[in-house]
Every structure is written in structure tokens, then in C-alpha cells.
Write an enzyme that holds these catalytic residues in place. Structure first.
Site, PDB file in Angstrom:
ATOM      1  N   VAL A 190      -2.146  -7.716  -3.641  1.00 38.14           N
ATOM      2  CA  VAL A 190      -1.538  -8.646  -2.742  1.00 38.14           C
ATOM      3  C   VAL A 190      -3.053  -9.218  -2.479  1.00 38.14           C
ATOM      4  O   VAL A 190      -3.881  -8.909  -2.133  1.00 38.14           O
ATOM      5  CB  VAL A 190      -1.038  -8.031  -1.489  1.00 38.14           C
ATOM      6  CG1 VAL A 190      -0.487  -8.990  -0.570  1.00 38.14           C
ATOM      7  CG2 VAL A 190       0.255  -7.243  -1.991  1.00 38.14           C
ATOM      8  N   ALA A 217      -5.893  11.134   7.790  1.00 39.43           N
ATOM      9  CA  ALA A 217      -4.493  10.971   7.100  1.00 39.43           C
ATOM     10  C   ALA A 217      -3.368  11.130   8.074  1.00 39.43           C
ATOM     11  O   ALA A 217      -2.480  10.474   8.027  1.00 39.43           O
ATOM     12  CB  ALA A 217      -4.248  11.932   6.198  1.00 39.43           C
ATOM     13  N   GLN A 218      -3.553  11.978   9.279  1.00 38.35           N
ATOM     14  CA  GLN A 218      -2.773  12.145  10.291  1.00 38.35           C
ATOM     15  C   GLN A 218      -2.045  10.948  10.996  1.00 38.35           C
ATOM     16  O   GLN A 218      -0.866  10.920  10.870  1.00 38.35           O
ATOM     17  CB  GLN A 218      -3.022  13.363  11.375  1.00 38.35           C
ATOM     18  CG  GLN A 218      -2.645  14.595  10.754  1.00 38.35           C
ATOM     19  CD  GLN A 218      -1.289  14.982  10.238  1.00 38.35           C
ATOM     20  OE1 GLN A 218      -0.099  14.418  10.871  1.00 38.35           O
ATOM     21  NE2 GLN A 218      -0.903  15.386   9.128  1.00 38.35           N
ATOM     22  N   GLY A 235      -0.271   4.319   0.202  1.00 36.47           N
ATOM     23  CA  GLY A 235      -1.425   5.300   0.574  1.00 36.47           C
ATOM     24  C   GLY A 235      -0.396   6.514   1.556  1.00 36.47           C
ATOM     25  O   GLY A 235       0.850   6.456   1.472  1.00 36.47           O
ATOM     26  N   PHE A 236      -1.092   7.220   2.445  1.00 38.06           N
ATOM     27  CA  PHE A 236      -0.378   8.013   3.234  1.00 38.06           C
ATOM     28  C   PHE A 236       0.591   7.288   4.308  1.00 38.06           C
ATOM     29  O   PHE A 236       1.699   7.823   4.579  1.00 38.06           O
ATOM     30  CB  PHE A 236      -1.523   8.935   4.326  1.00 38.06           C
ATOM     31  CG  PHE A 236      -2.191   9.853   3.387  1.00 38.06           C
ATOM     32  CD1 PHE A 236      -1.706  11.039   3.300  1.00 38.06           C
ATOM     33  CD2 PHE A 236      -3.529   9.680   3.091  1.00 38.06           C
ATOM     34  CE1 PHE A 236      -2.252  12.155   2.782  1.00 38.06           C
ATOM     35  CE2 PHE A 236      -4.125  10.670   2.276  1.00 38.06           C
ATOM     36  CZ  PHE A 236      -3.497  11.841   2.075  1.00 38.06           C
ATOM     37  N   GLU A 293     -18.692  18.062   2.306  1.00 33.53           N
ATOM     38  CA  GLU A 293     -17.791  18.589   1.234  1.00 33.53           C
ATOM     39  C   GLU A 293     -18.279  18.466  -0.117  1.00 33.53           C
ATOM     40  O   GLU A 293     -18.437  19.191  -0.968  1.00 33.53           O
ATOM     41  CB  GLU A 293     -16.468  18.102   1.291  1.00 33.53           C
ATOM     42  CG  GLU A 293     -15.603  18.663   2.640  1.00 33.53           C
ATOM     43  CD  GLU A 293     -14.256  18.081   2.831  1.00 33.53           C
ATOM     44  OE1 GLU A 293     -13.627  18.559   3.689  1.00 33.53           O
ATOM     45  OE2 GLU A 293     -13.942  17.030   1.932  1.00 33.53           O
ATOM     46  N   ASP A 307      -5.047   3.539   8.325  1.00 38.19           N
ATOM     47  CA  ASP A 307      -6.544   2.976   8.551  1.00 38.19           C
ATOM     48  C   ASP A 307      -6.739   1.654   9.048  1.00 38.19           C
ATOM     49  O   ASP A 307      -7.517   1.550   9.667  1.00 38.19           O
ATOM     50  CB  ASP A 307      -7.224   3.236   7.284  1.00 38.19           C
ATOM     51  CG  ASP A 307      -7.746   4.754   6.933  1.00 38.19           C
ATOM     52  OD1 ASP A 307      -7.447   5.549   7.772  1.00 38.19           O
ATOM     53  OD2 ASP A 307      -8.406   5.030   6.164  1.00 38.19           O
ATOM     54  N   GLY A 364       0.802  -1.305   0.009  1.00 40.34           N
ATOM     55  CA  GLY A 364      -0.150  -0.188   0.023  1.00 40.34           C
ATOM     56  C   GLY A 364       0.675   1.389   0.005  1.00 40.34           C
ATOM     57  O   GLY A 364       1.583   1.476   0.957  1.00 40.34           O
TER      58      GLY A 364
END
Ligand SMILES: Cc1cc2nc3c(=O)[nH]c(=O)nc-3n(C[C@H](O)[C@H](O)[C@H](O)COP(=O)(O)OP(=O)(O)OC[C@H]3O[C@@H](n4cnc5c(N)ncnc54)[C@H](O)[C@@H]3O)c2cc1C
Length: 435
Positions: A83, A322-323, A17-18, A174, A305, A15
Site C-alpha cells: 500500500v 503482540a498482546q 500481522g498480529f 534473546e 503497533d 497488514g
């Protein structure tokens, strides 16, 4: 897979991602071989997906090529691969392009859309976890506006011009705000044959306020701002069924619509193969200790996550934003170096930087510990933070100029049906967990 044999320890990251990317960047130059695997050859900046869906940004401004990360070291490799499973007893991952043995495995697979077992929503609704799905929503919105322009049946026109979103978390807020701005600023100019007042945006929320994860202040302000934009908010309203034409709820409310967007939650995206005790079933996330080691394994880690680290402050794990993912990625880099050098591991400590959400032009809400503010300042802070964290100089520059252009001209320049939406099957095929 064509990964050279090595005497160096091999770290395999699933992965980009972030979390995966934060880790990869920190161990590039270390004495180890790193292999980054992802089913996409790019990192997706998910917080701005809604701008792609609503024609505010081109998709390539929020995607970043993963090979740009691995290319700076000869010991690092990227492979475009799904995967499929893990054999922990053989230290091996099984992927769509072959098997790979690891010394240390890091699972950073993030999350997937949670339909809470409602098949009708999964079958007929739209959702937004990936760039192709955001493009599907963009196409569908624009195609429905085109259809509404030509239909002579007033009932059908009504359904085509009803946009229904379920879930008033940051994504629903949003997205509904951005669709309302499309209605307020673009539709009157682009579609003179349509009456913008016939276009309705409904935001449905099961709880008693919008933005439930944020403060009461943020909820109240966001609610007011959405109403100013003309979004119709229905609280304490749960969607029970959507058959592709009609949304039914647990109240008297039923809405005919051709655009139903599900933004009501995510669940972890684990990989098959680890012991059942590693997974917290309800959340679909791997339980990890303070060093991000997956329950029952010493050389398998989970970050972002997909990781559920229970702490006193976060008994149900850190929020899936994200943090924590970025901070865990960076922290694990330190711990992997410690492991390789035979040093003691350091416990992860999350630093909560606050939360924010934007509602539209000049409108946002920010919760920064004791400081809670909204309006233009919050919107400015939101833009600055998102530009700062957007990956890559090119993406930041393109996004910045797009935003200036859109702001000055009240425009959303990417309102293009490049690839018409071909229906639900295509949407499901593009879904993360179904590829
Ligand atoms: C629409 C939306 C808006 C959001 N807005 C915000 C926001 O405003 N602020 C905020 O802080 N957070 C926001 N989030 C949440 C935030 O994006 C996530 O918390 C963050 O992306 C988690 O990072 P991660 O690295 O754990 O997972 P991800 O970023 O999801 O990365 C997971 C990666 O793993 C890859 N992958 C998964 N399974 C496999 C597999 N089996 N094989 C190969 N590759 C695989 C995926 O392709 C992906 O690249 C938003 C999320 C969404 C969907």
C-alpha cells in the site's frame, strides 16, 4: 485488483500481522466484504525471528500463509500488495497493484526499525524485522565462522569472531543468548579448527540495565544469566558509528567486528496520505481514540503497533508488543459489526497479561503482575506461551519437535547457508519500508 463489486460494506485491512490477522479472523463470516492487503503473502511470528537468525528454527515454522485465513469465506479476499498511499477524501487506497475503494479502512502496518537518524548503522548494520532479514543474519553468522576458520590473519579472525549487538531489550537479550549458545554448544563440534574462547559476544545498552521495559528483578536475573552464558554486557554505552568494520561508542569502547546487529528500537510504519494531525510525529504512530478511530477520521482505524491510544495507565500509548495488537484486532471486529448495525461503539480496554523474555536453554524471566520469576519454570512458561500463540497447527507441531530435538541434542539443526548474504544493499532492499 479483481475484487468483485458488492452491495455489502467493504472493509479493507492493510497488514496481516498480529493485529490485522486477529481482526480478519473475527469478521470472516460477517455480512461485509473483507479485503486483506499485505506486502508478504504470509504472517510473520516476530517473537521467534531470533531463532531463525541463530539456526534454531526453519523460517517456515514461524510464517503462516495469509490466504489460509481468507479462503474460508467467499466474501473475503487477500491481495499481495504494497500500500503506497491513502486518499481519505475519496475513500481509496493506492497500491502496487492498483486502487481500491473502501467503506472502512483499517491500518495495521506495524512498525519498522528505528535507527534514530544514525545513517552509518542503517548502511552497515544488520537488523531483524522480517524473515528474509533473519535469514541474512543466519547466513552472515555462519559465513563469518567459515571465514574465521580459513583466515591466517589473527586480527581479521578476531573481527570475524566478534559479534556485537546494540540494544538490550528482549530482542537483543534473546539474540545474544542464542549466539552464545551457538558458541558454547555448536562451534566446538562443528568448527574444531576454531578456538571457541576467541568468539566474543558483546551486548551494548545505552541505559543502566538490560531489559529496561521489564522489572528490576527480571533485569538482574537476565543480566546474571547472560553472563553465565559468556555474553559481555556493556551498560551505559551508546553506539555512535559503525563503518562495516569498527563499532565506536560514546565511551572508550571500540570493537572490531564483521557482525553488528542493531536491536535498539522500532518506530511506527505509517502510510502516506492522512492529515498530519493524525500522526504523533515523535512516535510515527497514528493517534487513535478509545474505538481505534484515527484522529480526524470516522471510517479509518488503526490497530497494533501503529496505533497510539493514550489512556490514563498508558499516557504514551500501549507497548509495541503482540498482546495489544491482538486485543485491539479482536475488539475492532466487534466495533465494526456495531457500526454496520448502527449500534454504539465500545471503548477498548487493554488487559496486560505480563511480559517475558528468554535468555537461553532453561533460562528465562517472567513478569506477571505481582509474580516475578526466572529460571527453568520461566523458560517453560515462555515456551508454552510462544507455542500457544504461534499461528497454525503445523507450525506449532514443527516448532515443538524442533525444540525437543534441539534440547535433547544440544543442537541447532538449521545452520545452513541456503542463500549467502550478499551485502547491505540486499538487506536494505528487503526492509519493510523500502520494498
Ligand atoms: C524481533 C522481534 C521480536 C519481538 N518479540 C516480541 C515478543 O517476544 N513478545 C511480544 O509480545 N512482541 C514481540 N515483538 C513485537 C511484536 O512482534 C509486535 O508488537 C507485533 O508484531 C505488532 O503487530 P502488528 O499487527 O501491529 O504489526 P506486524 O505484526 O508488524 O504486522 C504488520 C504487517 O503489515 C504489513 N505491512 C506494513 N506496511 C505495509 C504496506 N505499506 N503495505 C502492505 N503491507 C504492509 C507487514 O508486511 C506486516 O505483515 C517483537 C518484534 C520483533 C521485531
Amino acid at each position: 485488483m479483481n475484487i468483485p463489486r458488492t452491495d455489502l460494506p467493504r472493509v479493507v485491512i492493510i497488514g496481516g500481522g498480529f493485529a490485522g490477522m486477529a481482526l480478519a479472523r473475527k469478521i470472516l463470516k460477517e455480512d461485509m466484504q473483507m479485503v486483506l492487503l499485505d506486502r508478504h503473502n504470509y504472517h510473520t511470528f516476530q517473537p521467534l525471528l531470533y531463532q531463525v537468525s541463530t539456526s534454531g528454527l526453519e523460517p517456515d515454522s514461524i510464517a503462516y500463509p495469509l490466504r489460509k485465513i481468507t479462503r474460508s469465506s467467499k466474501k473475503c479476499f487477500f491481495r499481495l500488495a504494497e500500500v503506497q498511499s491513502i486518499s481519505a477524501e475519496k475513500n481509496t487506497v493506492h497500491t502496487s497493484i492498483g486502487d481500491l475503494v473502501y467503506d472502512y479502512l483499517v491500518i495495521a502496518t506495524g512498525s519498522k526499525t528505528n535507527f534514530f537518524g544514525n545513517d552509518s548503522i542503517e548502511e552497515h548494520g544488520m537488523w531483524m524485522k522480517t524473515v528474509p532479514q533473519a535469514l541474512n543474519i543466519r547466513s552472515l553468522i555462519l559465513e563469518n565462522l567459515e571465514q574465521a576458520t580459513i583466515t591466517e590473519d589473527p586480527e581479521r579472525r578476531k573481527a570475524l569472531l566478534n559479534f556485537v549487538l546494540a540494544g538490550a531489550g528482549p530482542t537483543g537479550v534473546e539474540l545474544s543468548g542464542a549466539i552464545a549458545e551457538l558458541r558454547n554448544h555448536i562451534v566446538p563440534k562443528d568448527y574444531p579448527d576454531l578456538n571457541p574462547n576467541e568468539m566474543n559476544i558483546h551486548l551494548l545498552e545505552g541505559l543502566d540495565r538490560v531489559l529496561p521495559p521489564m522489572s528490576e528483578h527480571a533485569s538482574k536475573k537476565a543480566h546474571e544469566m547472560l553472563e553465565e552464558l559468556g555474553v559481555k554486557i556493556h551498560l551505559n554505552t551508546m553506539v555512535e558509528n559503525y563503518d562495516g568494520h569498527l563499532v565506536k561508542t560514546n565511551t572508550d569502547l571500540a570493537i572490531k567486528t564483521e557482525t553488528f546487529i542493531w536491536s535498539a528500537g522500532v518506530t511506527g510504519a505509517p502510510v502516506k496520505g492522512l492529515n498530519a494531525s493524525a500522526l504523533v510525529e515523535k512516535a510515527n504512530r497514528y493517534e487513535v481514540n478509545a474505538f481505534n478511530q484515527v484522529n480526524g477520521y470516522e471510517n479509518i482505524f488503526a490497530i497494533g503497533d501503529i496505533a497510539l491510544m493514550k489512556t490514563e495507565e498508558f499516557p504514551k500509548g500501549h507497548p509495541m508488543v503482540a498482546q495489544p495488537a491482538i486485543q485491539q484486532g479482536k475488539h475492532l471486529a466487534k466495533n465494526i459489526k456495531h457500526l454496520i448495525r448502527g449500534e454504539k461503539l465500545e471503548a477498548f480496554d487493554y488487559f496486560d497479561k505480563g511480559t517475558m523474555a528468554t535468555v537461553g536453554r532453561n533460562r528465562a524471566v517472567v513478569d506477571l503482575h505481582k509474580w516475578k520469576f526466572s529460571g527453568f519454570l520461566a523458560w517453560f512458561v515462555w515456551m508454552f506461551v510462544h507455542l500457544w500463540f504461534l499461528v497454525g497447527f503445523r507450525n506449532r507441531t514443527v516448532t515443538f519437535f524442533n525444540w525437543i530435538y534441539n534440547y535433547v541434542n544440544f543442537d541447532k539443526a538449521a545452520r545452513l547457508i541456503i542463500r549467502p548474504f550478499k551485502g547491505q544493499e540486499e538487506n536494505m532492499r528487503m526492509d519493510e519500508e523500502k520494498v
